[in-house]
Design a protein around this motif. Structure first.
Motif, mmCIF file in Angstrom:
data_model
loop_
_atom_site.group_PDB
_atom_site.id
_atom_site.type_symbol
_atom_site.label_atom_id
_atom_site.label_comp_id
_atom_site.label_asym_id
_atom_site.label_seq_id
_atom_site.Cartn_x
_atom_site.Cartn_y
_atom_site.Cartn_z
ATOM 1 N N TYR A 52 -8.946 2.605 9.595
ATOM 2 C CA TYR A 52 -8.903 3.221 8.610
ATOM 3 C C TYR A 52 -7.567 3.968 8.268
ATOM 4 C CZ TYR A 52 -13.929 2.266 7.600
ATOM 5 O OH TYR A 52 -15.039 1.724 7.382
ATOM 6 N N MET A 53 -6.970 4.027 7.097
ATOM 7 C CA MET A 53 -5.847 4.848 6.519
ATOM 8 C C MET A 53 -6.247 5.825 5.702
ATOM 9 S SD MET A 53 -3.687 5.268 3.846
ATOM 10 C CE MET A 53 -3.182 3.842 3.046
ATOM 11 N N LEU A 54 -5.973 6.878 5.571
ATOM 12 C CA LEU A 54 -6.066 8.154 4.844
ATOM 13 C C LEU A 54 -4.771 8.748 4.091
ATOM 14 C CD1 LEU A 54 -8.276 10.490 3.558
ATOM 15 C CD2 LEU A 54 -7.695 11.878 5.565
ATOM 16 N N ARG A 55 -4.876 8.712 2.713
ATOM 17 C CA ARG A 55 -3.623 9.363 2.007
ATOM 18 C C ARG A 55 -4.203 10.569 1.200
ATOM 19 N NH1 ARG A 55 -2.661 4.724 -2.288
ATOM 20 N NH2 ARG A 55 -1.524 3.721 -0.485
ATOM 21 N N ILE A 56 -3.167 11.467 1.832
ATOM 22 C CA ILE A 56 -3.216 12.858 1.354
ATOM 23 C C ILE A 56 -2.339 13.302 0.054
ATOM 24 C CG2 ILE A 56 -3.177 15.103 1.971
ATOM 25 C CD1 ILE A 56 -5.160 13.380 3.837
ATOM 26 N N ALA A 57 -2.932 13.604 -1.020
ATOM 27 C CA ALA A 57 -2.306 13.764 -2.095
ATOM 28 C C ALA A 57 -1.242 15.065 -2.032
ATOM 29 C CB ALA A 57 -3.020 14.260 -3.227
ATOM 30 N N VAL A 58 -0.170 14.956 -2.381
ATOM 31 C CA VAL A 58 0.908 16.153 -2.627
ATOM 32 C C VAL A 58 1.450 16.140 -3.923
ATOM 33 C CG1 VAL A 58 3.086 17.216 -1.325
ATOM 34 C CG2 VAL A 58 1.739 15.555 -0.025
ATOM 35 N N ILE A 116 -8.180 13.469 -3.044
ATOM 36 C CA ILE A 116 -8.745 12.634 -4.267
ATOM 37 C C ILE A 116 -7.963 12.278 -5.275
ATOM 38 C CG2 ILE A 116 -10.411 13.457 -6.406
ATOM 39 C CD1 ILE A 116 -10.982 16.017 -4.539
ATOM 40 N N GLN A 117 -8.295 10.948 -5.669
ATOM 41 C CA GLN A 117 -7.444 10.133 -6.641
ATOM 42 C C GLN A 117 -6.282 9.766 -5.932
ATOM 43 O OE1 GLN A 117 -9.782 12.216 -10.595
ATOM 44 N NE2 GLN A 117 -7.765 11.337 -10.637
#
Length: 552
Positions: A52-58, A116-117
């Motif tokens: 899995y890959m998790l993308r964090i919003a900045v 999120i998003q």
């Protein structure tokens, strides 16, 4: 820097708890992968080739030292000790375990961050010029309106299930460092003749399978009316964007096939109904949000730092770093410092947990506790006193972060490619590493001058190859990885899509092909001040094709 209010905190915590329950149900077998997929995508979780890959919003690329340290902690405890900064100013973890992701999201929520998003067919993380609030050429800081857009677009009920993903970027300077013309909506800060602040709105840009430069549909939307105009654009797209073919679902296709004039007419008709209504943002609310982005208190300093000049006389590496990695600041005696994540032979955009902590320490001590992520996959200290640059440089040298190549040929954008991505046709990272090593000599890079290379492992163009001065696209030809080369792309105010110059090259032939292109440019340029793009415009493609493929 924006701080969460009570609503923000409650919203993110509730969303984190909700997703934790969904993960638990997936692990227990109560949800199939097909049922779980839309839920995880709404929370930034992808399923890649190996994990899995998790993308964090900045949002708009702005980070505090506390947030950067938390990202480092997560990389160390839940990944393989590093993270990957992306062209959307986000951070990706490539190796988290699904069962750990709820804990990661809880740790992020503690420092006002989330995922999120960052995926799905919704309005994605809003990006901005990484020198926002600092650049000497800035008209106005675009981050306050980017924050307004973030608040408006987060879980907007009408736009959570769009025909396709949707990306918005904002530039506060006439020099476009946010690539706004290659976004679904690009916003350029402008002032009218009366001096009022507003936005020029570009619609329908994008890369991927069908790259297109956006069309300017409105030259001046007042700031109080901007959300109404954006909602008008989104409504027209949501109503008419194609859902039967994902390759034709982006708004760029709608603008192209319907025609810019007709799309503009429909948007203006929607805008006329929305303008003056509940989407009007009171000027006092904009001013309130601007207070979160108020510039720090700068000390009065001379424009030229005697401390820095003396240090440069003693240290050639510092001189090179200052020349390439400092950007002019609006306040005399200060600069913005770019921290290159492109060491020679390294993986573009990657930073170890230890390196993130070094940058966090430097931001806290020397940059008013603020760091930025650039869409070129680098980090930035936006507000640095020139007197402090030698100490910052020394710390970066020790951390392996002092590469003086910003804007040069080794400052490449590259997507993760086939090493990670399930969509990729070819590897990107080894190509970037090989080119970096071939052109690693700094004196040679400086002689070549400003020249961008961008590499994608598939037609989705996550490496922005379409807008590289030299673009490289990995393709699969009967099981063999080949690389097409494009010339002439540019992401900024003179936006252009590069042209494919001829047949592709095998992986081991790409560095030689780039060598031939660069040598042709150096041999035929009128002098060191003629850039690669200028020379290409003057010469045309013919001499470069001949160098690559011989006379035909």
């Amino acid at each position: 820097m924006y701080r969460y209010d009570e609503f923000d905190r409650d919203f993110v915590q509730a969303r984190t708890a909700q997703f934790a329950d969904q993960v638990e149900r997936r692990l227990a077998g109560e949800l199939t992968e097909d049922e779980f997929r839309p839920l995880r995508l709404q929370n930034g979780v992808y399923l890649q080739l190996h994990a899995y890959m998790l993308r964090i919003a900045v949002p708009y690329g702005t980070l505090s030292s506390r947030q950067l340290r938390r990202l480092a902690r997560i990389a160390r405890e839940y990944d393989k000790g590093y993270g990957h900064f992306t062209t959307r100013q986000n951070l990706q973890y490539n190796w988290p375990r699904l069962e750990d992701i709820p804990d990661i999201l809880r740790l992020l929520a503690e420092v006002e961050m989330h995922a999120i998003q960052t995926s799905g067919n919704c309005i994605r993380n809003v990006t901005a010029d990484h020198f926002s609030g600092a650049a000497a050429d800035e008209i106005a800081d675009p981050r306050p309106i980017a924050e307004v857009i973030r608040q408006w677009s987060s879980i907007h009920p009408e736009f959570l299930f769009l025909p396709r993903k949707f990306k918005i970027a904002v530039s506060g300077s006439l020099k476009d460092r946010a690539a706004i013309r290659f976004h679904d909506i690009g916003l350029q800060v402008v002032r009218n003749e009366a001096g009022d602040l507003g936005y020029e709105v570009w619609v329908g840009g994008g890369q991927g399978r069908t790259p297109m430069v956006a069309k300017c549909l409105n030259h001046f939307v007042p700031e109080t009316d901007l959300l109404a105009y954006l909602e008008a654009v989104m409504r027209v797209y949501n109503r008419h964007g194609r859902r039967d073919n994902k390759y034709k679902a982006r708004i760029k296709i709608l603008v192209h096939e319907t025609g810019a004039e007709e799309i503009q007419r429909q948007i203006e008709a929607e805008f006329a109904e929305l303008k003056g209504g509940v989407l009007t943002v009171p000027a006092e609310e904009i001013r309130r949000i601007e207070t979160y982005f108020a510039p720090p208190t700068f000390a009065e300093r001379p424009a030229v730092s005697a401390v820095l000049e003396e240090a440069k006389r003693k240290d050639r590496a510092l001189t090179d770093f200052v020349l390439q990695n400092l950007n002019p600041h609006k306040v005399p005696g200060y600069a913005s410092v770019t921290i290159s994540l492109k060491p020679v032979g390294g993986i573009p955009g990657d930073a170890t947990a230890e390196q993130m902590e070094v940058v966090a320490d430097l931001a806290e001590r020397y940059a008013f506790d603020e760091a930025r992520v650039s869409h070129e996959q680098n980090l930035v200290l936006p507000h640095v006193a020139l007197d402090d640059v030698p100490a910052i440089h020394a710390a970066l040298v020790e951390a392996g972060l002092a590469t003086a190549n910003t804007g040069l040929i080794t400052d490449m954008i590259a997507c993760p490619g086939l090493d990670y991505c399930a969509l990729a046709n070819a590897r990107s990272i080894p190509i970037a590493q090989a080119i970096s090593e071939r052109f690693g000599d700094l004196a040679r890079q400086r002689d070549i001058g400003p020249l961008s290379i961008k590499i994608s492992g598939c037609i989705n163009a996550c490496g922005h190859h379409h807008v590289g001065n030299i673009g490289i696209l990995g393709v699969d030809r009967k099981g063999e990885e080949l690389y097409q080369i494009t010339l002439g792309g540019a992401p900024g105010e003179n936006a252009a899509v590069g042209s494919i110059i001829g047949p592709g090259f095998p992986a081991d032939g790409v560095p030689d092909a780039i060598e031939k292109i660069v040598s042709t440019y150096l041999d035929q340029r009128t002098g060191p001040d003629e850039t690669f793009l200028t020379a290409l415009g003057r010469l045309g493609e013919a001499p470069f094709k001949e160098a690559l493929y011989g006379a035909r």
